[in-house]
Design a protein around this motif. Structure first.
Motif, PDB file in Angstrom:
ATOM      1  N   LEU A 195       9.175   2.970  -4.147  1.00  0.00           N
ATOM      2  CA  LEU A 195      10.511   2.399  -3.956  1.00  0.00           C
ATOM      3  C   LEU A 195      10.467   0.880  -3.829  1.00  0.00           C
ATOM      4  O   LEU A 195      11.358   0.181  -4.323  1.00  0.00           O
ATOM      5  CB  LEU A 195      11.165   3.017  -2.712  1.00  0.00           C
ATOM      6  CG  LEU A 195      11.515   4.507  -2.812  1.00  0.00           C
ATOM      7  CD1 LEU A 195      12.090   5.006  -1.492  1.00  0.00           C
ATOM      8  CD2 LEU A 195      12.524   4.757  -3.946  1.00  0.00           C
ATOM      9  N   THR A 196       9.421   0.358  -3.178  1.00  0.00           N
ATOM     10  CA  THR A 196       9.333  -1.102  -3.006  1.00  0.00           C
ATOM     11  C   THR A 196       9.066  -1.816  -4.328  1.00  0.00           C
ATOM     12  O   THR A 196       9.351  -3.007  -4.458  1.00  0.00           O
ATOM     13  CB  THR A 196       8.231  -1.470  -1.998  1.00  0.00           C
ATOM     14  OG1 THR A 196       6.997  -0.847  -2.377  1.00  0.00           O
ATOM     15  CG2 THR A 196       8.608  -1.040  -0.588  1.00  0.00           C
ATOM     16  N   LEU A 197       8.527  -1.087  -5.303  1.00  0.00           N
ATOM     17  CA  LEU A 197       8.336  -1.687  -6.621  1.00  0.00           C
ATOM     18  C   LEU A 197       9.667  -1.962  -7.302  1.00  0.00           C
ATOM     19  O   LEU A 197       9.777  -2.862  -8.144  1.00  0.00           O
ATOM     20  CB  LEU A 197       7.487  -0.766  -7.510  1.00  0.00           C
ATOM     21  CG  LEU A 197       5.999  -0.621  -7.152  1.00  0.00           C
ATOM     22  CD1 LEU A 197       5.338   0.420  -8.046  1.00  0.00           C
ATOM     23  CD2 LEU A 197       5.274  -1.959  -7.293  1.00  0.00           C
ATOM     24  N   LYS A 198      10.697  -1.200  -6.937  1.00  0.00           N
ATOM     25  CA  LYS A 198      11.992  -1.297  -7.611  1.00  0.00           C
ATOM     26  C   LYS A 198      13.029  -2.062  -6.805  1.00  0.00           C
ATOM     27  O   LYS A 198      14.061  -2.455  -7.349  1.00  0.00           O
ATOM     28  CB  LYS A 198      12.519   0.109  -7.897  1.00  0.00           C
ATOM     29  CG  LYS A 198      11.588   0.944  -8.787  1.00  0.00           C
ATOM     30  CD  LYS A 198      12.145   2.330  -9.032  1.00  0.00           C
ATOM     31  CE  LYS A 198      11.244   3.151  -9.927  1.00  0.00           C
ATOM     32  NZ  LYS A 198      11.758   4.506 -10.200  1.00  0.00           N
ATOM     33  N   SER A 199      12.778  -2.280  -5.508  1.00  0.00           N
ATOM     34  CA  SER A 199      13.786  -2.913  -4.657  1.00  0.00           C
ATOM     35  C   SER A 199      13.179  -4.088  -3.903  1.00  0.00           C
ATOM     36  O   SER A 199      12.273  -3.906  -3.087  1.00  0.00           O
ATOM     37  CB  SER A 199      14.349  -1.893  -3.666  1.00  0.00           C
ATOM     38  OG  SER A 199      15.200  -2.525  -2.724  1.00  0.00           O
ATOM     39  N   LYS A 200      13.676  -5.299  -4.174  1.00  0.00           N
ATOM     40  CA  LYS A 200      13.184  -6.496  -3.473  1.00  0.00           C
ATOM     41  C   LYS A 200      13.574  -6.460  -2.004  1.00  0.00           C
ATOM     42  O   LYS A 200      12.776  -6.817  -1.122  1.00  0.00           O
ATOM     43  CB  LYS A 200      13.772  -7.749  -4.137  1.00  0.00           C
ATOM     44  CG  LYS A 200      13.419  -9.062  -3.455  1.00  0.00           C
ATOM     45  CD  LYS A 200      11.929  -9.347  -3.525  1.00  0.00           C
ATOM     46  CE  LYS A 200      11.609 -10.766  -3.086  1.00  0.00           C
ATOM     47  NZ  LYS A 200      11.894 -11.024  -1.670  1.00  0.00           N
ATOM     48  N   SER A 201      14.785  -6.031  -1.701  1.00  0.00           N
ATOM     49  CA  SER A 201      15.239  -5.997  -0.299  1.00  0.00           C
ATOM     50  C   SER A 201      14.417  -5.010   0.517  1.00  0.00           C
ATOM     51  O   SER A 201      14.020  -5.287   1.653  1.00  0.00           O
ATOM     52  CB  SER A 201      16.720  -5.642  -0.227  1.00  0.00           C
ATOM     53  OG  SER A 201      16.974  -4.395  -0.868  1.00  0.00           O
ATOM     54  N   LEU A 202      14.120  -3.830  -0.076  1.00  0.00           N
ATOM     55  CA  LEU A 202      13.296  -2.841   0.626  1.00  0.00           C
ATOM     56  C   LEU A 202      11.864  -3.351   0.773  1.00  0.00           C
ATOM     57  O   LEU A 202      11.226  -3.128   1.811  1.00  0.00           O
ATOM     58  CB  LEU A 202      13.305  -1.520  -0.132  1.00  0.00           C
ATOM     59  CG  LEU A 202      12.518  -0.365   0.514  1.00  0.00           C
ATOM     60  CD1 LEU A 202      13.065  -0.045   1.897  1.00  0.00           C
ATOM     61  CD2 LEU A 202      12.547   0.872  -0.372  1.00  0.00           C
ATOM     62  N   ARG A 203      11.399  -4.075  -0.230  1.00  0.00           N
ATOM     63  CA  ARG A 203      10.054  -4.637  -0.166  1.00  0.00           C
ATOM     64  C   ARG A 203       9.945  -5.656   0.963  1.00  0.00           C
ATOM     65  O   ARG A 203       8.935  -5.726   1.657  1.00  0.00           O
ATOM     66  CB  ARG A 203       9.700  -5.277  -1.510  1.00  0.00           C
ATOM     67  CG  ARG A 203       8.261  -5.730  -1.611  1.00  0.00           C
ATOM     68  CD  ARG A 203       7.820  -5.895  -3.051  1.00  0.00           C
ATOM     69  NE  ARG A 203       8.605  -6.870  -3.788  1.00  0.00           N
ATOM     70  CZ  ARG A 203       9.401  -6.575  -4.804  1.00  0.00           C
ATOM     71  NH1 ARG A 203       9.542  -5.316  -5.192  1.00  0.00           N
ATOM     72  NH2 ARG A 203      10.078  -7.513  -5.435  1.00  0.00           N
ATOM     73  N   ASP A 204      10.990  -6.442   1.157  1.00  0.00           N
ATOM     74  CA  ASP A 204      10.988  -7.417   2.257  1.00  0.00           C
ATOM     75  C   ASP A 204      10.935  -6.719   3.611  1.00  0.00           C
ATOM     76  O   ASP A 204      10.314  -7.219   4.564  1.00  0.00           O
ATOM     77  CB  ASP A 204      12.237  -8.299   2.173  1.00  0.00           C
ATOM     78  CG  ASP A 204      12.178  -9.262   0.991  1.00  0.00           C
ATOM     79  OD1 ASP A 204      11.058  -9.500   0.481  1.00  0.00           O
ATOM     80  OD2 ASP A 204      13.234  -9.762   0.579  1.00  0.00           O
ATOM     81  N   ILE A 205      11.608  -5.551   3.702  1.00  0.00           N
ATOM     82  CA  ILE A 205      11.619  -4.817   4.978  1.00  0.00           C
ATOM     83  C   ILE A 205      10.269  -4.177   5.242  1.00  0.00           C
ATOM     84  O   ILE A 205       9.716  -4.273   6.339  1.00  0.00           O
ATOM     85  CB  ILE A 205      12.735  -3.740   4.957  1.00  0.00           C
ATOM     86  CG1 ILE A 205      14.111  -4.401   4.890  1.00  0.00           C
ATOM     87  CG2 ILE A 205      12.631  -2.853   6.194  1.00  0.00           C
ATOM     88  CD1 ILE A 205      15.252  -3.415   4.685  1.00  0.00           C
TER      89      ILE A 205
END
Length: 286
Positions: free
Chosen positions: A79-89
């Motif tokens: 999921l973090t590969l597809k979402s920058k906001s989730l990756r930041d979290i």
């Protein structure tokens, strides 16, 4: 005896399971971890420890817990590969510590770092003066990346408008006295060539600990017997020296002859050789 056998069986089962889970999650699990991966790794290890020692009577409960945590970690990575906001979290965001040569004290306090800790991290990168740094950032992995001020950066061939040859991966063609045929083929060499090179160096194959062929096709060796000095490859320096001597000879011939046509010919060819020397020097210099 039964308890010992049970622990032995559980140990092998969970060792195989943890190895399998780690292979699925990838090399990231054994390198620099994010906060989430760090917590997940600790939890998986704790569950495995409890299940192995038998504190958790039902071994399959431990296996289920590890599979669940492994799946959640894998899902978070996807999921973090597809979402920058989730990756930041999940992975965190980088924090600027030094900007335009100025230390940002508020950001240090925010990340609970002292100036001594920042200095220590910079010293690990061979930076001993804060005033030399143009920009420094704390990465999510906990490492510090730093950019020196322009006047403090080392010169590179690009700064001097020098063209450098492309480097290829060295091929290990000898290991522990054995010839590595696949690496030898990748280097474009044969066993015959290798035997000839070893004879030139007066070295036997069984005395070679490791041998590598570089991108120029030259063989370098490390021997078991450290008292034997292996000469460094000299083909390129010799070729460069020969070219320089040829150019010098042409210059001398142009000065010695009284024939204007011959003089012009020698000068013209001396210039051609000099141009070749200028182009080949980065390739032929050690």
């Amino acid at each position: 005896m039964v308890d010992s056998l049970d622990v032995l069986i559980r140990s092998f089962v969970f060792l195989a399971l943890l190895f399998f889970i780690t292979k699925i999650l990838g090399k990231k699990q054994i390198s620099e971890l994010s906060f989430f991966e760090y917590v997940s790794g600790i939890t998986i290890g704790s569950v495995a420890g409890v299940a192995i020692t038998g504190l958790e009577k039902n071994m399959f409960h431990g296996i289920m817990a590890i599979l669940i945590f492994g799946f959640v970690t894998l899902l978070a990575d996807i999921l973090t590969l597809k979402s920058k906001s989730l990756r930041d979290i999940v992975e965190g965001r980088a924090t600027v510590f030094i900007k335009e040569g100025k230390v940002l004290e508020e950001n240090l306090k925010k990340e609970k770092y002292t100036i001594d800790e920042l200095s220590s991290l910079l010293r690990q990168k061979d930076i001993f003066r804060l005033s030399d740094v143009e920009f420094a950032i704390l990465e999510p992995s906990g490492t510090v990346s730093a950019l020196l001020k322009r006047e403090n950066r080392p010169l590179t061939p690009k700064d001097l408008n020098m063209k450098m040859p492309a480097e290829k991966e060295p091929q290990t063609v000898i290991m522990d006295g054995s010839i590595m045929d696949e690496a030898l083929r990748s280097a474009g060499k044969s066993r015959g060539w290798l035997s000839t090179e070893l004879e030139k160096l007066e070295v036997t194959l069984d005395n070679v600990f490791i041998g590598q062929v570089d991108s120029y096709g030259e063989l370098t060796l490390d021997l078991y017997d450290d008292k034997i000095q292996v000469p460094l490859p000299s083909q390129r320096p010799l070729l460069l020296a020969t070219l320089k001597k040829t150019q010098a000879d042409l210059e001398i011939f142009s000065l010695e002859t009284q024939d204007e046509q011959a003089k012009d010919m020698y000068k013209k060819n001396a210039k051609i050789v000099q141009d070749a020397i200028d182009k080949l020097t980065p390739y032929l210099s050690n």
